[in-house]
Write a protein that holds these residues in place. Structure first.
Motif, PDB file in Angstrom:
ATOM      1  N   LYS A 248       0.852  -1.186   0.000  1.00 53.91           N
ATOM      2  CA  LYS A 248       0.000   0.000   0.000  1.00 53.91           C
ATOM      3  C   LYS A 248       0.898   1.250   0.000  1.00 53.91           C
ATOM      4  O   LYS A 248       1.675   1.468   0.930  1.00 53.91           O
ATOM      5  CB  LYS A 248      -0.900   0.013   1.230  1.00 53.91           C
ATOM      6  N   LEU A 249       0.789   2.029  -1.048  1.00 51.19           N
ATOM      7  CA  LEU A 249       1.556   3.262  -1.157  1.00 51.19           C
ATOM      8  C   LEU A 249       0.649   4.459  -0.903  1.00 51.19           C
ATOM      9  O   LEU A 249      -0.496   4.493  -1.396  1.00 51.19           O
ATOM     10  CB  LEU A 249       2.201   3.384  -2.539  1.00 51.19           C
ATOM     11  N   PRO A 250       1.119   5.445  -0.161  1.00 48.77           N
ATOM     12  CA  PRO A 250       0.244   6.587   0.174  1.00 48.77           C
ATOM     13  C   PRO A 250       0.063   7.550  -1.002  1.00 48.77           C
ATOM     14  O   PRO A 250       0.934   7.672  -1.876  1.00 48.77           O
ATOM     15  CB  PRO A 250       1.010   7.259   1.327  1.00 48.77           C
ATOM     16  N   ASP A 251      -1.082   8.215  -1.014  1.00 45.08           N
ATOM     17  CA  ASP A 251      -1.267   9.308  -1.968  1.00 45.08           C
ATOM     18  C   ASP A 251      -0.293  10.426  -1.602  1.00 45.08           C
ATOM     19  O   ASP A 251       0.088  10.594  -0.441  1.00 45.08           O
ATOM     20  CB  ASP A 251      -2.700   9.847  -1.895  1.00 45.08           C
ATOM     21  N   PHE A 252       0.123  11.202  -2.596  1.00 45.99           N
ATOM     22  CA  PHE A 252       0.995  12.332  -2.290  1.00 45.99           C
ATOM     23  C   PHE A 252       0.739  13.442  -3.300  1.00 45.99           C
ATOM     24  O   PHE A 252       0.234  13.230  -4.406  1.00 45.99           O
ATOM     25  CB  PHE A 252       2.471  11.917  -2.279  1.00 45.99           C
TER      26      PHE A 252
ATOM     27  N   SER B 297      -2.719   9.602  -6.721  1.00 40.12           N
ATOM     28  CA  SER B 297      -3.594   8.819  -5.845  1.00 40.12           C
ATOM     29  C   SER B 297      -3.846   7.440  -6.446  1.00 40.12           C
ATOM     30  O   SER B 297      -3.501   7.167  -7.606  1.00 40.12           O
ATOM     31  CB  SER B 297      -4.924   9.547  -5.626  1.00 40.12           C
TER      32      SER B 297
ATOM     33  N   THR C 109       9.925   6.522  -1.523  1.00 39.06           N
ATOM     34  CA  THR C 109       8.768   5.880  -0.881  1.00 39.06           C
ATOM     35  C   THR C 109       8.849   4.369  -1.004  1.00 39.06           C
ATOM     36  O   THR C 109       8.625   3.629  -0.033  1.00 39.06           O
ATOM     37  CB  THR C 109       7.459   6.389  -1.514  1.00 39.06           C
TER      38      THR C 109
ATOM     39  N   LYS D  28       9.081   1.580   1.936  1.00 35.50           N
ATOM     40  CA  LYS D  28       7.940   0.680   2.099  1.00 35.50           C
ATOM     41  C   LYS D  28       8.309  -0.779   1.867  1.00 35.50           C
ATOM     42  O   LYS D  28       7.743  -1.681   2.489  1.00 35.50           O
ATOM     43  CB  LYS D  28       6.819   1.078   1.135  1.00 35.50           C
TER      44      LYS D  28
END
Length: 474
Positions: free
Chosen positions: A55-59, A71, A184, A188
């Protein structure tokens, strides 16, 4: 000078005490490089699935006058084509992964002055290299533990491709986005590796049995006596390897001897079962009262051609016929001491001592003791592995009898030799072998199957070798 000599002597004494009080294992499991390689293949397959669910965060951010946001980042694939697992002495295991690659998809939005746009993007991630250090240990129950003590991930190539009407804006800030995605991902990936080790690998390791219940009387202690030992080409687990009574566990009156484990690497895994391991089985079953057997008329095969009654012995024990004419008999066999076996290059052998008490069964069903024999003989064992269990069978050589006591007068025991030979080989031995054929569980994690079994005998221990196969959950 005198104080230095005292210090040296004290140091030598301390070292000797440490060596003499070290706990030798009764059972050793060795995973060779071939076994580690297979485990690495299975682990990498699991890790690929875990990383594909990363799961990668929105930025979002700003580059000059360009405002952007990303996103719904997804990883449809993460491939680890080249990997290697290496034992590190005094530490554990190192997993090296090189030239891994992944693909990411997501959505983007951008605003440049009065212009707005959105679309999708695709990221190619290449030349991903990872180094993971797995520390091995044991908890207070003697169960192995595994954790991530170090992880580094480097990515040397990230390329973003935009789709949409204003994809030309990509050239204004693509390098910033690529660097941000690279950092990122590097962070992660290691987080996910640590989580995978904790949730999947540690969970599987914890299925390794610390104790194994054999029946309602006896269990086996497979707890670690020391943390797992990593050598140059193998990983050793030193286990207590001790049978014990479930009702009451008492100390074993002797200690395991050191095992001169050979440097074989033909199989993925080897098990070293010491003579201590087998001899504690004899002690446990003896103390539990489980080494008592009875032979009655109902157990005599029909083809034997005789009945187990006093008339069978009356020809050479005259008083027996006078005191208990034509009465059914039974024998109770027991071991006055626990059997003690030896293991050498020729195999497993022991000379048990068995007391055989003969009884006449009176019309009231009470028992009248007749005579007590002592039986000794040479016994050898055949060992194999089936369905993850050690199984075996016994073969009895010539038996020797002596008369210990008699309530029906003295007699020459050689007259009953042939009868006892038959009862031993045709009644007692098949029952013992049927129990040994059920076997007892080897210390294996869940869903591990063994094949290509090898059995070898060494001084003081039995060596079992096998290849392994992991059976995924269906």
């Amino acid at each position: 000078m005198g104080m230095q000599s005292v210090a040296v002597a004290c140091g030598a004494l301390t070292l000797c005490l440490a060596l003499t009080t070290a706990t030798n294992p009764g059972f050793v499991v060795r995973i060779t490089q071939a076994g580690l390689d297979y485990a690495q293949q299975q682990g990498i397959a699991i890790l690929e699935k875990e990383l594909a669910q990363l799961k990668l965060p929105d930025f979002s951010g700003k580059s000059g006058k360009v405002h952007y946001s990303f996103s719904s980042l997804r990883i449809p694939s993460f491939r680890l084509p080249y990997s290697r697992i290496t034992p590190i002495p005094n530490v554990g295991l190192q997993v090296s992964i090189s030239n891994a690659f992944a693909e990411l998809n997501g959505d983007w939005r951008v605003k440049f002055l009065f212009i707005k746009g959105h679309g999708s993007f695709n990221v190619k991630v290449q030349n991903v290299n990872m180094k993971i250090i797995l520390r091995l240990g044991s908890d207070t129950t003697g169960r192995p533990t595994i954790s991530t003590s170090g992880c580094t991930a480097t990515i040397s190539n990230v390329r973003v491709r935009f789709s949409g009407k204003l994809a030309w804006l990509y050239n204004l800030f693509h390098r910033i986005i690529e660097r941000k995605l690279q950092k990122t991902l590097e962070s992660k990936v290691c987080d996910n590796v640590a989580r995978s080790v904790q949730n999947e690998l540690q969970k599987q390791v914890r299925t390794l049995p610390v104790t194994a219940r054999i029946d309602d009387k006896i269990g086996i202690d497979y707890s670690l006596v020391a943390p797992p030992r990593a050598a140059t080409q193998s990983l050793d687990l030193d286990l207590k390897g001790e049978f014990y009574s479930l009702a009451h566990r008492s100390p074993v009156p002797f200690s395991p001897l050191p095992l001169a484990f050979p440097s074989d690497h033909e199989r993925m895994v080897y098990f070293g079962a010491s003579s201590y391991f087998f001899n504690t089985a004899g002690i446990a079953y003896h103390e539990a009262g489980a080494l008592v057997f009875e032979i009655t008329e109902a157990m005599i095969p029909k083809e034997a051609g005789f009945r187990l009654d006093t008339s069978l012995f009356s020809a050479f024990i005259p008083q027996l016929e006078e005191m208990y004419p034509n009465m059914p008999m039974k024998f109770r066999l027991s071991t006055p001491t626990a059997p003690f076996l030896t293991i050498g290059e020729g195999g497993i052998s022991f000379q048990p001592i068995v007391d055989i008490q003969a009884y006449a069964i009176l019309p009231s069903s009470s028992l009248a003791p007749l005579f007590l024999l002592s039986l000794t003989g040479n016994v050898s064992a055949v060992i194999n592995v089936r369905s993850g269990r050690i199984v075996g069978s016994l073969d009895v050589g010539r038996i020797r009898l002596s008369l210990k006591d008699s309530a029906v007068g003295t007699f020459q025991v050689h007259f009953v030799q042939s009868i006892m030979n038959y009862l031993t080989s045709s009644v007692l031995l098949p029952r013992l072998n049927a129990r040994l054929d059920e076997g007892f569980r080897l210390p294996l994690p869940d869903r591990i199957q063994l094949s290509n079994i090898l059995v070898r005998f060494h001084q003081n221990f039995l060596l079992l070798g096998a290849d392994v196969r992991f059976q995924p959950q269906g």
